[in-house]
Design a protein around this motif. Structure first.
Motif, PDB file in Angstrom:
ATOM      1  N   ILE A  46      -4.285  -1.236   8.063  1.00  0.00           N
ATOM      2  CA  ILE A  46      -5.508  -0.519   7.698  1.00  0.00           C
ATOM      3  C   ILE A  46      -6.623  -1.528   7.432  1.00  0.00           C
ATOM      4  CG2 ILE A  46      -6.576   1.079   6.040  1.00  0.00           C
ATOM      5  CD1 ILE A  46      -3.705   2.083   5.413  1.00  0.00           C
ATOM      6  N   THR A  47      -7.812  -1.220   7.955  1.00  0.00           N
ATOM      7  CA  THR A  47      -9.012  -1.978   7.614  1.00  0.00           C
ATOM      8  C   THR A  47     -10.060  -1.005   7.087  1.00  0.00           C
ATOM      9  OG1 THR A  47      -9.953  -1.797   9.846  1.00  0.00           O
ATOM     10  CG2 THR A  47      -8.613  -3.764   9.365  1.00  0.00           C
ATOM     11  N   ALA A  48     -10.945  -1.531   6.241  1.00  0.00           N
ATOM     12  CA  ALA A  48     -12.075  -0.737   5.733  1.00  0.00           C
ATOM     13  C   ALA A  48     -13.338  -1.558   5.939  1.00  0.00           C
ATOM     14  CB  ALA A  48     -11.889  -0.414   4.254  1.00  0.00           C
ATOM     15  N   ASN A  49     -14.274  -1.000   6.675  1.00  0.00           N
ATOM     16  CA  ASN A  49     -15.513  -1.703   7.014  1.00  0.00           C
ATOM     17  C   ASN A  49     -15.220  -3.088   7.584  1.00  0.00           C
ATOM     18  OD1 ASN A  49     -16.807   0.567   6.125  1.00  0.00           O
ATOM     19  ND2 ASN A  49     -17.690  -0.364   4.302  1.00  0.00           N
ATOM     20  N   GLY A  50     -14.158  -3.166   8.372  1.00  0.00           N
ATOM     21  CA  GLY A  50     -13.799  -4.411   9.050  1.00  0.00           C
ATOM     22  C   GLY A  50     -12.960  -5.373   8.243  1.00  0.00           C
ATOM     23  N   ARG A  51     -12.687  -5.074   6.988  1.00  0.00           N
ATOM     24  CA  ARG A  51     -11.858  -5.958   6.149  1.00  0.00           C
ATOM     25  C   ARG A  51     -10.443  -5.427   6.047  1.00  0.00           C
ATOM     26  NH1 ARG A  51     -14.112  -7.603   0.642  1.00  0.00           N
ATOM     27  NH2 ARG A  51     -12.289  -8.926   0.763  1.00  0.00           N
ATOM     28  N   TRP A  52      -9.479  -6.333   6.073  1.00  0.00           N
ATOM     29  CA  TRP A  52      -8.070  -5.983   5.985  1.00  0.00           C
ATOM     30  C   TRP A  52      -7.784  -5.318   4.645  1.00  0.00           C
ATOM     31  CZ3 TRP A  52      -4.050  -7.453   2.742  1.00  0.00           C
ATOM     32  CH2 TRP A  52      -2.767  -7.114   3.184  1.00  0.00           C
TER      33      TRP A  52
END
Length: 144
Positions: free
Chosen positions: A132-138
């Motif tokens: 899962i990533t959120a706004n491109g962050r792991w």
């Protein structure tokens, strides 16, 4: 635990068959992923279902935290792999976009909590590799 909902469906013909929900809202021809046939394959259905469920969990988390997420979206992939013992496994990735949260750490925190709340994530945990990533962050899972 309080029961919320039960879905019912009927499939005949397996991966090359036909599936229909009991209420008729889902009525779909099925096909194997490798054949590229005219139907939808189970992995596509799962990718849509997991993304929708995760986005719903994210909305719940945000509502509880009184956070405005903006117009969120989830891009999902579900992969089908064969195992040396003749069995098959699936893997999944979720790329979560939260435009209303510009602090990258806060976006990750919200996605972590959504992963904890999401029933699909809970069902898969320990059985399926999910990244899962959120706004491109792991956020979680195997890193590429």
């Amino acid at each position: 635990m309080s029961h919320i909902y039960t879905a019912k469906a009927h499939v005949a013909g397996g991966r090359n068959g036909h599936g229909r929900s009991d209420d008729g809202h889902l009525d779909v021809d099925l096909s194997r992923p490798a054949t590229g046939g005219p139907g939808t394959n189970p992995e596509q259905l799962f990718a849509v279902a997991y993304a929708a469920c995760f986005e719903g969990a994210l909305a719940t988390v945000a509502r509880r935290a009184r956070v405005d997420l903006g117009e969120t979206s989830v891009d999902s992939t579900v992969s089908l792999s064969s195992v040396d013992d003749g069995s098959f496994r699936i893997g999944a990735t979720l790329a979560v976009t939260i435009p209303g949260v510009t602090d990258p750490d806060r976006a990750v925190e919200l996605a972590i909590e959504a992963d904890r709340v999401c029933p699909y994530s809970n069902a898969l945990r320990g059985n399926v590799d999910v990244a899962i990533t959120a706004n491109g962050r792991w956020v979680a899972g195997p890193r590429d």
